[in-house]
Design an enzyme around this catalytic site. Sequence first.
Site, PDB file in Angstrom:
ATOM      1  N   ASP A 168      -7.093   0.342 -32.824  1.00 15.04           N
ATOM      2  CA  ASP A 168      -6.929  -0.763 -33.544  1.00 15.04           C
ATOM      3  C   ASP A 168      -4.539  -0.973 -33.111  1.00 15.04           C
ATOM      4  O   ASP A 168      -4.658   0.538 -33.018  1.00 15.04           O
ATOM      5  CB  ASP A 168      -6.526  -0.955 -35.439  1.00 15.04           C
ATOM      6  CG  ASP A 168      -5.720  -1.982 -35.624  1.00 15.04           C
ATOM      7  OD1 ASP A 168      -6.205  -2.966 -35.127  1.00 15.04           O
ATOM      8  OD2 ASP A 168      -5.836  -2.023 -37.036  1.00 15.04           O
ATOM      9  N   HIS A 217      -4.659  -6.710 -25.489  1.00 18.34           N
ATOM     10  CA  HIS A 217      -5.975  -6.073 -25.818  1.00 18.34           C
ATOM     11  C   HIS A 217      -6.255  -6.105 -24.261  1.00 18.34           C
ATOM     12  O   HIS A 217      -6.407  -4.901 -23.998  1.00 18.34           O
ATOM     13  CB  HIS A 217      -6.738  -7.481 -25.531  1.00 18.34           C
ATOM     14  CG  HIS A 217      -6.166  -8.579 -26.865  1.00 18.34           C
ATOM     15  ND1 HIS A 217      -6.978  -7.683 -27.604  1.00 18.34           N
ATOM     16  CD2 HIS A 217      -6.672  -9.411 -27.566  1.00 18.34           C
ATOM     17  CE1 HIS A 217      -7.147  -8.018 -29.107  1.00 18.34           C
ATOM     18  NE2 HIS A 217      -6.109  -8.489 -29.220  1.00 18.34           N
ATOM     19  N   LEU A 233     -22.926  10.671 -21.741  1.00 14.38           N
ATOM     20  CA  LEU A 233     -22.566  10.733 -22.621  1.00 14.38           C
ATOM     21  C   LEU A 233     -22.934   8.962 -23.397  1.00 14.38           C
ATOM     22  O   LEU A 233     -23.303   8.036 -22.599  1.00 14.38           O
ATOM     23  CB  LEU A 233     -21.001  10.235 -22.408  1.00 14.38           C
ATOM     24  CG  LEU A 233     -20.540   9.399 -23.279  1.00 14.38           C
ATOM     25  CD1 LEU A 233     -19.698  10.742 -24.814  1.00 14.38           C
ATOM     26  CD2 LEU A 233     -18.826   8.657 -23.583  1.00 14.38           C
TER      27      LEU A 233
HETATM   28  C1  IPE Z   1     -11.008  -3.837 -36.597  1.00 14.77           C
HETATM   29  O1  IPE Z   1      -9.912  -4.422 -36.911  1.00 14.77           O
HETATM   30  C2  IPE Z   1     -11.951  -4.092 -36.214  1.00 14.77           C
HETATM   31  C3  IPE Z   1     -11.576  -3.672 -34.439  1.00 14.77           C
HETATM   32  C4  IPE Z   1     -10.416  -3.399 -34.286  1.00 14.77           C
HETATM   33  C5  IPE Z   1     -12.432  -4.441 -33.766  1.00 14.77           C
HETATM   34  P1  IPE Z   1      -8.851  -5.017 -37.290  1.00 14.77           P
HETATM   35  O2  IPE Z   1      -7.666  -5.410 -36.591  1.00 14.77           O
HETATM   36  O3  IPE Z   1      -9.880  -6.612 -36.783  1.00 14.77           O
HETATM   37  O4  IPE Z   1      -8.799  -4.637 -38.178  1.00 14.77           O
HETATM   38  P2  IPE Z   1      -8.154  -5.370 -40.443  1.00 14.77           P
HETATM   39  O5  IPE Z   1      -7.985  -7.337 -40.146  1.00 14.77           O
HETATM   40  O6  IPE Z   1      -6.787  -4.601 -39.575  1.00 14.77           O
HETATM   41  O7  IPE Z   1      -8.799  -5.087 -41.122  1.00 14.77           O
HETATM   42  C1  IPE Z   2      -7.489  -4.076 -32.110  1.00 13.30           C
HETATM   43  O1  IPE Z   2      -6.268  -4.378 -31.461  1.00 13.30           O
HETATM   44  C2  IPE Z   2      -8.279  -5.223 -31.570  1.00 13.30           C
HETATM   45  C3  IPE Z   2      -9.536  -6.122 -32.149  1.00 13.30           C
HETATM   46  C4  IPE Z   2      -9.568  -5.973 -33.331  1.00 13.30           C
HETATM   47  C5  IPE Z   2     -10.602  -6.925 -31.194  1.00 13.30           C
HETATM   48  P1  IPE Z   2      -5.620  -5.875 -32.784  1.00 13.30           P
HETATM   49  O2  IPE Z   2      -6.424  -6.817 -32.138  1.00 13.30           O
HETATM   50  O3  IPE Z   2      -6.217  -6.192 -34.496  1.00 13.30           O
HETATM   51  O4  IPE Z   2      -3.519  -5.469 -32.773  1.00 13.30           O
HETATM   52  P2  IPE Z   2      -2.988  -5.577 -34.410  1.00 13.30           P
HETATM   53  O5  IPE Z   2      -4.014  -5.297 -35.127  1.00 13.30           O
HETATM   54  O6  IPE Z   2      -3.096  -7.174 -34.217  1.00 13.30           O
HETATM   55  O7  IPE Z   2      -1.995  -5.066 -33.653  1.00 13.30           O
HETATM   56 MG    MG Z   3      -5.721  -5.014 -36.770  1.00 15.24          MG
END
Ligand code: IPE
Ligand code: IPE
Ligand code: MG
Length: 244
Positions: free
Chosen positions: A24, A41, A135
Amino acid sequence: MTAVAASIGDGGSGGCRHLAIIMDGNGRWAQGRRLPRIAGHREGVEAVRRVVEAAPGLGLDVLTLYAFSSENWKRPADEVSDLMGLLRHYVKSEIDTLHRNGVCLNFIGDWRALKPDLVSLLEAAREKTRANSGLKLVMALNYGGQGEIVRAAQALAAEAAAGTLDPAAITAELLESRLDTAGLPPPDAVLRTSGELRLSNFLLWQTAYAEYLVTDTLWPDFDGAALAAALDEFARRERRFGGR
Ligand code: IPE
Ligand code: IPE
Ligand code: MG
């Protein structure tokens, strides 16, 4: 004694064999640099490469990565399409290296509901690396813990309705055998980057006794050293599994 779910350990020490990561913070990484979210990303994919490379040397047998949740479809269409494009790119560009390094790649979640060309690519990657003994890299794609449990319940209900399963014979082990993670040990720890303190529908069943690890590091900044630090933190935890 009542049956204890197979996914709940029986104590004992030991290192972290299976780590599950909620990757995240890509969006915030980009925002902090006044870049579009896709830049975050993209850097996130680099972090995946680093972590997959470092994992075996740090004692991990299984690494599960939460890459796309069943709730992530709520994001704007262009971001969803960027994420799918990066997934396609990662698998295409990395599969030979993964194979050479003995990585066995697999997927959990409703990944077969993704675009047909992507599903074919994922199937091929899975086939190619199936016999590898290094792995186990498990990517959670279109994954939601509740949905996974619902699908397992549907499978058991169908057998019961067909008369091939006695409902009284349903145990935690049997339900586990119908989860996407059947055959994998449960995660010893779940790590979430970017400081968020929630599970976001990740591995709800399997993490019954997992240790939670959090770091403020944003996923695109994550690397082998950060992984080693998280595993050190795990090693300092005392796991009890309800015993003493
Ligand atoms: C959880 O992250 C999903 C992934 C890392 C793929 P999100 O960023 O989508 O989660 P919320 O919405 O903050 O809970
Ligand atoms: C995690 O990063 C990637 C996915 C959930 C696919 P985010 O896109 O959720 O990044 P934040 O939480 O907005 O910083
Ligand atoms: Mg996120």
